[in-house]
Design an enzyme around this catalytic site. Sequence first.
Site, PDB file in Angstrom:
ATOM      1  N   SER A   3       1.233  -1.065   0.014  1.00 36.03           N
ATOM      2  CA  SER A   3      -0.302  -0.129   0.460  1.00 36.03           C
ATOM      3  C   SER A   3       0.772   1.103   0.171  1.00 36.03           C
ATOM      4  O   SER A   3       0.940   2.441  -0.816  1.00 36.03           O
ATOM      5  CB  SER A   3      -0.964   0.280   1.043  1.00 36.03           C
ATOM      6  OG  SER A   3      -1.623  -0.957   1.299  1.00 36.03           O
ATOM      7  N   HIS A  43      -3.233   6.714   2.995  1.00 35.10           N
ATOM      8  CA  HIS A  43      -3.619   5.233   3.750  1.00 35.10           C
ATOM      9  C   HIS A  43      -4.151   4.905   4.041  1.00 35.10           C
ATOM     10  O   HIS A  43      -5.252   3.759   4.167  1.00 35.10           O
ATOM     11  CB  HIS A  43      -2.177   4.729   4.586  1.00 35.10           C
ATOM     12  CG  HIS A  43      -2.579   2.766   4.523  1.00 35.10           C
ATOM     13  ND1 HIS A  43      -2.610   2.122   5.801  1.00 35.10           N
ATOM     14  CD2 HIS A  43      -1.861   1.843   4.144  1.00 35.10           C
ATOM     15  CE1 HIS A  43      -2.890   1.342   5.841  1.00 35.10           C
ATOM     16  NE2 HIS A  43      -2.698   0.598   4.503  1.00 35.10           N
TER      17      HIS A  43
END
Length: 231
Positions: free
Chosen positions: A27, A56
């Site tokens: 990510s 995130h």
Amino acid sequence: MEWTETLCRETGIRFLTTRPSEIEAASFAIIKEELGQEFLKACPQDQLPVLCRVIHTTADFSYKESLYLSKGREALASGIPIITDTTMAASGINKTAAAAHGVQVRCFIGDEDVKEAARESGITRSAVSVDKAARLYPDCIYAVGNAPTALLAIAEEIENGLRPALVIGVPVGFVNVVESKERLFATCGQYGVPAIVAMGRKGGSNVAAAICNALLYQAAEMLDPKARGWQ
């Protein structure tokens, strides 16, 4: 066969990974790729983990324009308590990372004395909670993700002499949100109080917690999820 491989084979969909530490690493790699090398080079390296953690959490890259940061890492490394405006924000803060530096996480919003004072004064419990925190922990870290009135109360306390170690001001919404953030950031700048503020309407308790976690992970050298026990 790993679960990722099984899912890919059974569904025909290309899943990257299902391992916790690899998911976070992938990510953050995607986030940095989309931010671009020019931005990464220009962004102060001690601020980048905070921005990336917020993106995130939200998948919202507009924070690279709206998130304003000053000092803060040192405050979280010194054992000063974090006071949140909601139990949701408090719940989202990594207690292991906090404990690594003796940081307590407190929220007064549900305290009976806060409820009673709010009823008697006709102001929000969030604003009353700021007053309580100022009395008990005058040098605390405020993490506000929901209540603009908390930011307004903090700004007034600072003008009256309070000097919190750090103010994280990221409430979300429509009424007094933009105005309270602008007032807080200006007040913190005037009196030399470190602040992290997400200008505009966006924010939330999850963003407040994400910022706290980013600073805690930096201070505790836990940016790598494996350092937090992830496999």
